[in-house]
Design a protein around this motif. Structure first.
Motif, PDB file in Angstrom:
ATOM      1  N   ARG A  15       0.804  -1.203   0.000  1.00  0.00           N
ATOM      2  CA  ARG A  15       0.000   0.000   0.000  1.00  0.00           C
ATOM      3  C   ARG A  15       0.836   1.250   0.000  1.00  0.00           C
ATOM      4  NH1 ARG A  15      -5.093   0.788   3.634  1.00  0.00           N
ATOM      5  NH2 ARG A  15      -6.485  -0.406   2.378  1.00  0.00           N
ATOM      6  N   PHE A  16       0.341   2.263  -0.665  1.00  0.00           N
ATOM      7  CA  PHE A  16       1.005   3.545  -0.636  1.00  0.00           C
ATOM      8  C   PHE A  16       0.643   4.184   0.685  1.00  0.00           C
ATOM      9  CE2 PHE A  16       3.245   6.610  -3.112  1.00  0.00           C
ATOM     10  CZ  PHE A  16       2.939   7.807  -2.517  1.00  0.00           C
ATOM     11  N   ASN A  17       1.597   4.295   1.586  1.00  0.00           N
ATOM     12  CA  ASN A  17       1.215   4.706   2.925  1.00  0.00           C
ATOM     13  C   ASN A  17       1.348   6.174   3.271  1.00  0.00           C
ATOM     14  OD1 ASN A  17      -0.185   3.183   4.692  1.00  0.00           O
ATOM     15  ND2 ASN A  17       1.473   1.674   4.868  1.00  0.00           N
ATOM     16  N   PRO A  18       2.483   6.824   2.960  1.00  0.00           N
ATOM     17  CA  PRO A  18       2.710   8.160   3.498  1.00  0.00           C
ATOM     18  C   PRO A  18       1.552   9.131   3.224  1.00  0.00           C
ATOM     19  CG  PRO A  18       4.633   7.386   2.266  1.00  0.00           C
ATOM     20  CD  PRO A  18       3.572   6.369   2.099  1.00  0.00           C
ATOM     21  N   GLU A  19       1.054   9.126   2.012  1.00  0.00           N
ATOM     22  CA  GLU A  19       0.017  10.096   1.675  1.00  0.00           C
ATOM     23  C   GLU A  19      -1.339   9.749   2.273  1.00  0.00           C
ATOM     24  OE1 GLU A  19       1.330  13.538  -0.179  1.00  0.00           O
ATOM     25  OE2 GLU A  19      -0.740  12.922   0.192  1.00  0.00           O
ATOM     26  N   SER A  20      -1.548   8.486   2.592  1.00  0.00           N
ATOM     27  CA  SER A  20      -2.851   8.146   3.168  1.00  0.00           C
ATOM     28  C   SER A  20      -2.870   8.406   4.674  1.00  0.00           C
ATOM     29  CB  SER A  20      -3.252   6.705   2.833  1.00  0.00           C
ATOM     30  OG  SER A  20      -2.145   5.868   2.898  1.00  0.00           O
ATOM     31  N   ALA A  21      -1.755   8.900   5.182  1.00  0.00           N
ATOM     32  CA  ALA A  21      -1.675   9.177   6.619  1.00  0.00           C
ATOM     33  C   ALA A  21      -2.824  10.047   7.152  1.00  0.00           C
ATOM     34  CB  ALA A  21      -0.327   9.795   6.960  1.00  0.00           C
ATOM     35  N   PRO A  22      -3.272  11.079   6.422  1.00  0.00           N
ATOM     36  CA  PRO A  22      -4.361  11.897   6.975  1.00  0.00           C
ATOM     37  C   PRO A  22      -5.613  11.079   7.292  1.00  0.00           C
ATOM     38  CG  PRO A  22      -3.418  12.953   5.039  1.00  0.00           C
ATOM     39  CD  PRO A  22      -2.798  11.597   5.126  1.00  0.00           C
ATOM     40  N   ASP A  23      -5.763   9.926   6.672  1.00  0.00           N
ATOM     41  CA  ASP A  23      -6.933   9.082   6.948  1.00  0.00           C
ATOM     42  C   ASP A  23      -6.917   8.544   8.378  1.00  0.00           C
ATOM     43  OD1 ASP A  23      -6.975   9.430   4.238  1.00  0.00           O
ATOM     44  OD2 ASP A  23      -7.451   7.365   3.747  1.00  0.00           O
ATOM     45  N   TYR A  24      -5.721   8.462   8.939  1.00  0.00           N
ATOM     46  CA  TYR A  24      -5.562   7.791  10.236  1.00  0.00           C
ATOM     47  C   TYR A  24      -5.160   8.757  11.352  1.00  0.00           C
ATOM     48  CZ  TYR A  24      -5.383   3.735   7.126  1.00  0.00           C
ATOM     49  OH  TYR A  24      -5.671   2.795   6.171  1.00  0.00           O
ATOM     50  N   VAL A  25      -5.156  10.030  11.055  1.00  0.00           N
ATOM     51  CA  VAL A  25      -4.642  11.024  11.998  1.00  0.00           C
ATOM     52  C   VAL A  25      -5.505  11.065  13.277  1.00  0.00           C
ATOM     53  CG1 VAL A  25      -5.841  13.204  11.450  1.00  0.00           C
ATOM     54  CG2 VAL A  25      -3.366  13.189  11.650  1.00  0.00           C
ATOM     55  N   PRO A  26      -4.886  11.245  14.458  1.00  0.00           N
ATOM     56  CA  PRO A  26      -5.714  11.333  15.683  1.00  0.00           C
ATOM     57  C   PRO A  26      -6.720  12.473  15.564  1.00  0.00           C
ATOM     58  CG  PRO A  26      -3.378  11.155  16.214  1.00  0.00           C
ATOM     59  CD  PRO A  26      -3.454  11.326  14.736  1.00  0.00           C
ATOM     60  N   LEU A  27      -7.926  12.233  16.092  1.00  0.00           N
ATOM     61  CA  LEU A  27      -9.022  13.179  15.876  1.00  0.00           C
ATOM     62  C   LEU A  27      -8.724  14.595  16.347  1.00  0.00           C
ATOM     63  CD1 LEU A  27     -12.242  11.084  16.477  1.00  0.00           C
ATOM     64  CD2 LEU A  27     -11.321  12.029  14.344  1.00  0.00           C
ATOM     65  N   LYS A  28      -8.032  14.691  17.476  1.00  0.00           N
ATOM     66  CA  LYS A  28      -7.752  16.019  18.027  1.00  0.00           C
ATOM     67  C   LYS A  28      -6.923  16.839  17.021  1.00  0.00           C
ATOM     68  CE  LYS A  28      -6.375  18.045  22.284  1.00  0.00           C
ATOM     69  NZ  LYS A  28      -5.415  17.975  23.335  1.00  0.00           N
ATOM     70  N   GLN A  29      -5.954  16.148  16.468  1.00  0.00           N
ATOM     71  CA  GLN A  29      -5.077  16.780  15.484  1.00  0.00           C
ATOM     72  C   GLN A  29      -5.876  17.177  14.233  1.00  0.00           C
ATOM     73  OE1 GLN A  29      -1.661  14.205  15.191  1.00  0.00           O
ATOM     74  NE2 GLN A  29      -1.061  15.184  13.268  1.00  0.00           N
ATOM     75  N   LEU A  30      -6.782  16.284  13.831  1.00  0.00           N
ATOM     76  CA  LEU A  30      -7.595  16.539  12.639  1.00  0.00           C
ATOM     77  C   LEU A  30      -8.478  17.769  12.838  1.00  0.00           C
ATOM     78  CD1 LEU A  30      -8.651  15.656   9.836  1.00  0.00           C
ATOM     79  CD2 LEU A  30     -10.260  14.156  11.003  1.00  0.00           C
ATOM     80  N   ARG A  31      -9.119  17.858  14.014  1.00  0.00           N
ATOM     81  CA  ARG A  31     -10.008  19.002  14.275  1.00  0.00           C
ATOM     82  C   ARG A  31      -9.218  20.312  14.296  1.00  0.00           C
ATOM     83  NH1 ARG A  31     -13.127  16.022  12.513  1.00  0.00           N
ATOM     84  NH2 ARG A  31     -14.197  14.439  13.685  1.00  0.00           N
ATOM     85  N   ALA A  32      -8.015  20.263  14.849  1.00  0.00           N
ATOM     86  CA  ALA A  32      -7.188  21.472  14.896  1.00  0.00           C
ATOM     87  C   ALA A  32      -6.813  21.907  13.474  1.00  0.00           C
ATOM     88  CB  ALA A  32      -5.931  21.222  15.727  1.00  0.00           C
ATOM     89  N   LEU A  33      -6.479  20.930  12.652  1.00  0.00           N
ATOM     90  CA  LEU A  33      -6.124  21.221  11.255  1.00  0.00           C
ATOM     91  C   LEU A  33      -7.327  21.817  10.516  1.00  0.00           C
ATOM     92  CD1 LEU A  33      -4.053  20.729   8.846  1.00  0.00           C
ATOM     93  CD2 LEU A  33      -5.353  18.629   8.435  1.00  0.00           C
ATOM     94  N   GLN A  34      -8.502  21.218  10.764  1.00  0.00           N
ATOM     95  CA  GLN A  34      -9.711  21.700  10.094  1.00  0.00           C
ATOM     96  C   GLN A  34     -10.005  23.153  10.466  1.00  0.00           C
ATOM     97  OE1 GLN A  34     -12.257  18.532  11.496  1.00  0.00           O
ATOM     98  NE2 GLN A  34     -12.492  17.721   9.421  1.00  0.00           N
ATOM     99  N   LEU A  35      -9.875  23.464  11.755  1.00  0.00           N
ATOM    100  CA  LEU A  35     -10.177  24.835  12.194  1.00  0.00           C
ATOM    101  C   LEU A  35      -9.190  25.813  11.553  1.00  0.00           C
ATOM    102  CD1 LEU A  35     -11.800  26.811  13.870  1.00  0.00           C
ATOM    103  CD2 LEU A  35     -10.278  26.375  15.808  1.00  0.00           C
ATOM    104  N   HIS A  36      -7.943  25.439  11.564  1.00  0.00           N
ATOM    105  CA  HIS A  36      -6.915  26.290  10.987  1.00  0.00           C
ATOM    106  C   HIS A  36      -7.219  26.545   9.502  1.00  0.00           C
ATOM    107  CE1 HIS A  36      -2.942  27.818  10.114  1.00  0.00           C
ATOM    108  NE2 HIS A  36      -2.840  26.933   9.132  1.00  0.00           N
ATOM    109  N   ARG A  37      -7.554  25.474   8.794  1.00  0.00           N
ATOM    110  CA  ARG A  37      -7.837  25.616   7.356  1.00  0.00           C
ATOM    111  C   ARG A  37      -9.130  26.390   7.110  1.00  0.00           C
ATOM    112  NH1 ARG A  37      -5.877  19.772   4.814  1.00  0.00           N
ATOM    113  NH2 ARG A  37      -3.671  20.319   4.816  1.00  0.00           N
ATOM    114  N   LEU A  38     -10.117  26.158   7.974  1.00  0.00           N
ATOM    115  CA  LEU A  38     -11.404  26.855   7.808  1.00  0.00           C
ATOM    116  C   LEU A  38     -11.205  28.368   7.924  1.00  0.00           C
ATOM    117  CD1 LEU A  38     -14.548  26.691   7.603  1.00  0.00           C
ATOM    118  CD2 LEU A  38     -14.583  26.738  10.097  1.00  0.00           C
ATOM    119  N   GLN A  39     -10.456  28.764   8.949  1.00  0.00           N
ATOM    120  CA  GLN A  39     -10.238  30.204   9.146  1.00  0.00           C
ATOM    121  C   GLN A  39      -9.537  30.800   7.927  1.00  0.00           C
ATOM    122  OE1 GLN A  39      -8.211  29.612  12.858  1.00  0.00           O
ATOM    123  NE2 GLN A  39     -10.012  30.197  14.093  1.00  0.00           N
TER     124      GLN A  39
END
Ligand code: DLL
Length: 447
Positions: A15-39
């Motif tokens: 499997r191609f792994n490095p790029e699929s990493a965002p699929d498995y990211v811890p939720l807290k980290q994901l929400r922080a990224l989403q807020l940052h990008r949303l703003q």
């Protein structure tokens, strides 16, 4: 939502792994990224797109008022007619010299809607399509026949670049020329095919006619989307071939295919929510609904430079599933999209969706999934006829067998929709085949 506990992703070693990493990211980290990008994206949209600036100003809202993710609900919705009203380039947030690709999607009326991509947007698109194909168990070494249409439709090029990014071999055959599709499937050792589910049903039928047994081919995955299809249709396709049939979802306004995809568990579509923020709303009131409840999917693009979409109303009906998936991905899932809020029709006061008819039909043994729903009006009364193709064997059989089948289909439709419809069994091959999205409903009431 249905859970497959025993789901074991295959081919994980390659499997191609490095790029699929965002699929498995811890939720807290994901929400922080989403807020940052949303703003950031709301700031970009406000500064660069007049329509958004005016709408936010009218509400007295500034991008900096978005302090937490839930504040997204303060933003106004964007709808398809906004894209029509600003046709062709009015929603662009990048100067034309930074835009490297345009696509367009034709609607039911008049002018198409135009969508734009910068180079960065194209990279994001390739990566989400790569994650899609990877979620469907594909990897380097796979030979992918891409039968989505190339052109203004986003399906062809979207899947193409995703397949290349994955390192797979892509055959850019596009849609149509069905005999050649079968030849390539057979001769090129194809292991996966991308096309609409209805076109694949046509390919299965054609292969049989040409004496090609799909079950003996190395083909093991179908990457199907761009139109609604049902679990019953999945069963039919999987029974007639050796493939696993995956559901993938997307829309031009957001990026094209690559918004959400099933994984090998086939239990809902993971939404690539690091780029596309999902909400479910009540289509009538516009209120945000809690997770698990069915409603209209609203999407906000978190990273799209050329054409940010803030709270875009997709009209697609689904629900959000926050339960952990057996595959280990942390990104949420949406339920299979079986209907749009605008494809419903009302027959004698009863709401009916084409997908209900498909399910009813496929529940009856001996049917093939080629059907069309014809709506007419006689003396002010709406009538619904379901035309269903039968197999050549049955068609040449006694009239009695045909009558029995028509009755069974009628009962099955009544059981699901609660209305009596006229069922007409038609000759094999008399319902037009589509190379792309199937046209299931012929509404002759407006003609
Ligand atoms: O159909 C993008 C696409 C291409 C998706 C290839 C998947 C594969 P549009 O032509 O803009 O874009 O149409 C988008 O198609 O709002 C849904 O109503 C419907 N749709 C797309 N995928 C699915 C699906 C492409 N898996 C519209 N299930 C969407 C049900 C789907 N409906």
């Amino acid at each position: 939502m249905e859970q497959t506990q025993t789901c074991q992703p295959s081919g994980s070693a390659t499997r191609f792994n490095p790029e699929s990493a965002p699929d498995y990211v811890p939720l807290k980290q994901l929400r922080a990224l989403q807020l940052h990008r949303l703003q950031a994206i709301v700031g970009r949209a406000y500064e660069r797109v007049e329509l958004y600036r005016k709408r936010l100003d009218a509400l007295g809202l500034k991008p900096q008022d978005l302090r937490k993710l839930a504040d997204i609900a303060k933003l106004p919705f964007t709808v398809k007619t906004d894209l029509r009203d600003t046709y062709p380039y009015g929603m662009f947030a990048s100067p034309l010299e930074e835009i490297v690709r345009l696509h367009a999607s034709s609607g039911t009326t008049g002018k198409p809607i135009v969508v734009a991509y910068t180079k960065v947007d194209l990279d994001v698109w390739s990566s989400v399509m790569m994650r899609t194909l990877s979620a469907c168990g594909l990897h380097r070494g796979d030979i992918i026949q891409n039968a989505y249409g190339y052109g203004l439709f986003t399906g062809g090029l979207g899947a193409h670049y995703g397949a290349e990014a994955l390192g797979a071999t892509v055959i850019p055959i596009s849609g149509g020329n069905t005999d050649r599709q079968i030849m390539v499937l057979k001769d090129f050792g194809v292991t996966a095919i991308c096309c609409t589910p209805s076109y694949f049903v046509h390919l299965v039928e054609k292969a049989l006619e040409m004496g090609v047994n799909m079950k003996t081919l190395p083909l093991r995955a179908g990457i199907f989307g761009a139109e609604p299809w049902t679990e019953a249709m999945r069963r039919y396709v999987q029974e007639h071939t050796n493939i696993k049939a995956y559901d993938i979802y997307g829309l031009s306004e957001i990026i094209g295919p690559g918004v959400a995809s099933e994984c090998e568990c086939q239990a809902g579509l993971h939404i690539f929510e690091d780029h596309f923020y999902p909400e479910i709303i009540d289509p009538q009131s516009g209120a945000v609904l809690p997770d698990g409840q069915e409603g209209e999917l609203v999407l906000t693009t978190l990273s799209k430079q050329a054409m940010p979409m803030l709270r875009y109303r997709t009209r697609d009906i689904t629900s959000l599933d926050t339960e952990a998936c057996a595959c280990g991905r942390t990104i949420r899932r949406i339920k299979r999209i079986a209907r749009r809020s605008d494809d419903m029709f009302i027959i004698r006061g009863v709401n009916v969706f084409p997908s209900q008819v498909e399910t009813a039909l496929m529940n009856v043994e001996g049917t093939v999934p080629h059907y069309q729903i014809v709506l007419t009006r006689e003396q002010g009364l709406d009538k619904m006829e379901v035309r269903v193709e039968v197999t050549p064997e049955l068609f040449s059989d006694k009239v009695g067998a045909m009558e029995t089948l028509a009755k069974k289909i009628g009962h099955s439709i009544f059981n699901i929709t609660g209305i009596h419809v006229q069922v007409t069994l038609v000759e094999p091959r008399s319902i037009p085949r589509s190379e792309g999205k199937a046209k299931r409903v012929l509404d002759q009431r407006k003609m």
